[in-house]
Design an enzyme around this catalytic site. Sequence first.
Site, short mmCIF file in Angstrom:
data_model
loop_
_atom_site.label_atom_id
_atom_site.label_comp_id
_atom_site.label_asym_id
_atom_site.label_seq_id
_atom_site.Cartn_x
_atom_site.Cartn_y
_atom_site.Cartn_z
N LYS B 62 0.80 -1.23 0.00
CA LYS B 62 0.00 0.00 0.00
C LYS B 62 0.83 1.27 0.00
CE LYS B 62 -4.17 -1.67 0.06
NZ LYS B 62 -5.14 -1.34 -0.98
N SER B 280 -3.26 -12.59 3.21
CA SER B 280 -3.57 -12.30 1.81
C SER B 280 -2.47 -12.86 0.88
CB SER B 280 -3.75 -10.80 1.59
OG SER B 280 -2.62 -10.09 2.01
#
Lengths: 94, 318
Positions: B62, B280
Site C-alpha cells: 500500500k 492475503s
Amino acid sequence: MAINVRIPTPLQRLTGGKGDVSASGTTIKEVIDHLESNYPGFKEKLYSEDGELRRFINLYINEEDIRFIDSDNSTVKDGDTISIIPAIAGGSIQ
Amino acid sequence: MKATQLPPELRVPVITNYEEAVLDRIGNTPLLKIRNIVKDFGNKDIEIYAKAEWVNPAGSVKARPALRMVRDGLASGAFKRGMELIDSTSGNTGVAYALIGRILGFKVNLVLPGNVCKARKGIMAKQFKANLILSDPMEQSDGAIKLCRKLYNENPDKYFLPDQYNNPSNWMAHRDTTAREIHEQTKGRVTHFLAGIGTSGTLMGTSRGLKALNPGLKSYAVEPAESLHGIEGLKHMESSIVPGIYDTSVYDEKISVTTDEAYHMVSRIEDEEGLLVGTSSGAALAGAMKLAARIDKGVLVVIFPDSCEECVIAHGEF
C-alpha cells in the site's frame, strides 16, 4: 428475557437483514444451535468441517472474548449480548 | 578506525532529506522464486514468483498507491497546505498514509473498523501519530467507508480525502511501477499474473501495465470464497461495496480461495519457504497453485502484500 446476538453484515443474509436477533441457551454452543434451527446454514459459517470454531471468528459475551473464558462451552444467561465479529475484511450488503 | 578507512560498502553519506531516504525507497521490491512449494507439480514446467511487497517502507504494497495518491493530490491542488488527510482503511493503507504524513508533515486521520488487529493500530497511532477513528466492527470495512464519507462531508474544506476505493491514482501507481518491475525482473517472461482484490488497485494497475507490455498475458483476481472470511484486506465483491476503480474487463478470470486454504498456505510458506507472510499472501499463492494445477506451463507472478508477523501470530485477534 432472552440472549441478544449481534450479527455482522456478511451473516445478515441468513437473518433476513437483521443485525440483532434473540436466541436462547445456557452456553455459546446451545445458542448457536438455536440460531441454526432458526436460520439454517448459520452454524457452518462459524465452525470448520472438523467441528472447531473458525480461527477468524471472534465471539464476545458482552465485552469478553470467549477465548479467555471457556470457548464455546462458556455459559451465558438471559440479558447477555453475544457479538460475532470476524477478523477484518470487506463485506456488507448494499 | 577513521571513516576513510571504512570499506566502500560502509561509506554511506549522511542523510539530511528524509523524503528522499524513505519515500524514494518505495517500490523496486524483490521478486522471490517459490522454490519448494512448486515441487507439488513435479516436472511440469511451472515457475512461480512472489513480489515481496513488505519490503516497502510502511511494510506493505500500500505504500505505492498511498504515495501516488498523496503526490497527485498535492500536484492537482486538491490537497492544499494546512489540510488534513482522511481516508478509510482496513490497515495497510493507513500505515502507509501515517508514515507519509509524518515525513511530509501533514496530519492523518484514519477511519478503520474496530476489529483491525492491535499491531496495526499500534503502528498507526503510536509510531506514526495518526488519529484513529474506529467504526463499528460489525459492519467491517464498509462501515469505515461510510463513516469516513460522513466525516468528510461534514467538513470538506478541512480534509483531503484520497478515497483509495475510487481514486485512479491508486491503480496508476501499479501500472507505472509494479507492472514495469515485474516485466523487467522476469525479463518479459511472465505469462500469468495474480493478485488478491481489496480496493482492486493492485490487480487493475498491474494487469493494465503488464498487458500493455505483453498482450498475451493472463491476469487473475484472487477472491475470498465466502462473504464471511478471514483473509485480511481482501473483499468478497458480490457482498461488498464495489470500489469505483474495479473493472471486471481488466482481468481474465476470478479464482476463489477459502480462508482455510489461505491459512494453510501461510503455514506452508513459513515451513517450506522460510517466509512469514500475511493471510492475503497465503491466499494469492493458494490461487496460483490452483491455476498452476490446470495449466501445462507458465511463469506465474503473485503479489505478497505484507508480512504482518504479529497479525499472523494473533490469527485475527484484535
